[in-house]
Write a protein that holds these residues in place. Structure first.
Motif, PDB file in Angstrom:
ATOM      1  N   LEU A 154      38.641  54.248  39.003  1.00  0.00           N
ATOM      2  CA  LEU A 154      40.091  54.386  39.142  1.00  0.00           C
ATOM      3  C   LEU A 154      40.667  55.229  38.016  1.00  0.00           C
ATOM      4  O   LEU A 154      40.964  54.744  36.925  1.00  0.00           O
ATOM      5  N   ARG A 155      40.806  56.514  38.288  1.00  0.00           N
ATOM      6  CA  ARG A 155      41.472  57.465  37.398  1.00  0.00           C
ATOM      7  C   ARG A 155      42.104  58.541  38.275  1.00  0.00           C
ATOM      8  O   ARG A 155      41.729  58.721  39.441  1.00  0.00           O
ATOM      9  N   GLU A 163      34.470  45.810  41.625  1.00  0.00           N
ATOM     10  CA  GLU A 163      33.261  46.610  41.495  1.00  0.00           C
ATOM     11  C   GLU A 163      32.033  45.723  41.606  1.00  0.00           C
ATOM     12  O   GLU A 163      32.055  44.538  41.267  1.00  0.00           O
ATOM     13  N   GLU A 190      46.806  49.196  42.130  1.00  0.00           N
ATOM     14  CA  GLU A 190      46.861  47.828  42.634  1.00  0.00           C
ATOM     15  C   GLU A 190      48.245  47.481  43.168  1.00  0.00           C
ATOM     16  O   GLU A 190      48.377  46.822  44.208  1.00  0.00           O
ATOM     17  N   MET A 230      41.576  46.574  47.989  1.00  0.00           N
ATOM     18  CA  MET A 230      40.773  46.893  46.814  1.00  0.00           C
ATOM     19  C   MET A 230      39.726  45.806  46.617  1.00  0.00           C
ATOM     20  O   MET A 230      40.033  44.607  46.651  1.00  0.00           O
ATOM     21  N   LYS A 280      37.705  50.062  36.829  1.00  0.00           N
ATOM     22  CA  LYS A 280      39.060  50.405  36.391  1.00  0.00           C
ATOM     23  C   LYS A 280      38.970  51.201  35.081  1.00  0.00           C
ATOM     24  O   LYS A 280      39.137  50.653  33.995  1.00  0.00           O
ATOM     25  N   SER A 323      45.104  52.124  37.046  1.00  0.00           N
ATOM     26  CA  SER A 323      44.538  51.065  37.892  1.00  0.00           C
ATOM     27  C   SER A 323      45.613  50.075  38.302  1.00  0.00           C
ATOM     28  O   SER A 323      45.656  49.626  39.460  1.00  0.00           O
TER      29      SER A 323
END
Length: 343
Positions: free
Chosen positions: A176-177, A231, A217, A228, A207, A213
């Motif tokens: 998440l970037r 991981e 969300e 979502m 994240k 992140s």
């Protein structure tokens, strides 16, 4: 030899996985390789000081021409660099970063690009150093967790599991970037989901950027059909890929997406945003499908749903492509040969 290897080592990212794989190649050739995170160093002077304190280092290696390569500018031992993707696709547009990267390439004994297109892009700005650049695609290997439960995976992402067998799960795998742009499809996918609730999009990955992140969300919580998942280990992630309808990539920029290649190797169709890094490994209509807008994504997805022969072609051709062009054996031999030149 003892090699210092510097890379961005955020857990469970492509960079981390690639660095660990290359480190293993180096050590399997009889060398010692110390892998360090770029976050440990604030300047090239700190790296030079480390090497002066430990004269046993014979050479160095870095992934990402700017973030990691710039940390090697003051060292006195020979080094090589591996292009990361954002360095050639994005950082090179910044004049100051470009000057730094050119200095790195001038000092480097060799450089590695994942694709011919990446090498060509580097030559536009660093033409005089083109003979130093070798092309070596990433090696791909997949392994699936045996005890993986698809229903539990969907429940953990808060996906309604009443009709699991009827769901068409699109899996977007990314850290998440912002450069991965995981919300690119959110709005149009939500509208599509409302028309047909069987279609769901699950975003999964570490994240990396905490602020971004939280933003992702927040949007997902109020977006129907988009979820979502936490991981997972690589084996569990590969098991989830095997169960999904298609693997999705929505990045603004990519060097070489391991997730795309892993999906192909697992026999999963790929829907990838039409950017240079993706187009270098996805041949539209043959090994995967490329889309140029959110609505185009929906159109290509519907095409995949309605055309069984197309799906069979993508699955077979994608797997054949990875097995032919992304060999671990070839990758290992290339890095072992190049690292030997640092002596």
């Amino acid at each position: 030899m003892k090699i210092l290897f510097i890379a961005c080592l955020s857990p469970k990212t492509g960079n981390n996985t690639t660095a660990e794989r290359i480190r293993d190649y180096i050590e399997n050739a009889g060398h010692t390789c110390e892998l360090r995170d770029t976050a440990e160093f604030e300047s090239s002077a700190e790296v030079a000081q480390l090497l002066s304190q430990d004269p046993l280092f014979n050479g160095a290696l870095a992934i990402h021409l700017f973030k990691a390569g710039s940390l090697l500018l003051d060292i006195q031992v020979p080094f090589g660099v591996i292009f990361g993707g954002t360095d050639i696709n994005e950082d090179i547009k910044n004049e100051q970063k470009c000057l730094v990267m050119e200095k790195v390439l001038q000092k480097a004994r060799f450089a590695v690009a994942f694709t011919e297109k990446m090498k060509e892009a580097s030559e536009l700005f660093m033409f005089s150093q083109r003979r130093k650049v070798y092309v070596q695609p990433q090696g791909i290997q997949t392994a699936v967790a045996k005890n993986f439960c698809w229903t539990e995976f969907l429940r953990s992402a808060d996906v309604g599991t009443a009709r699991v067998d009827e769901l068409r799960v699109f899996l977007l795998v990314c850290g998440l970037r912002r450069v991965k742009d995981p919300l690119y499809l959110a709005h149009v996918f939500s509208k599509w989901h409302c028309q047909d609730p069987r279609n769901v999009l699950i975003i999964i990955g570490p994240k990396i950027d905490p602020v971004f992140s939280a933003e992702v969300e927040s949007v997902i919580q109020r977006t129907a059909g988009v979820y979502m998942a936490q991981e997972r280990s690589q084996r569990e992630l590969h098991a989830a890929m095997r169960k999904c309808f298609a693997l999705v990539n929505s990045s603004i920029s990519e060097g070489m997406s391991a997730a795309i290649l892993e999906a192909m190797h697992l026999g999963v169709p790929v829907l990838a945003r039409n950017i240079p890094g993706n187009a270098a490994i996805v041949q539209h209509g043959i090994t995967g499908l490329l889309y140029s807008s959110p609505q185009d994504f929906v159109d290509q997805s519907q095409r995949l749903m309605s055309d069984c022969e197309l799906r069979k072609t993508l699955v077979k051709s994608g797997k054949d492509y990875v097995e032919e062009h992304h060999s671990l054996k070839q990758e290992r031999e290339t890095y072992q040969r190049l690292v030997a030149t640092l002596q």
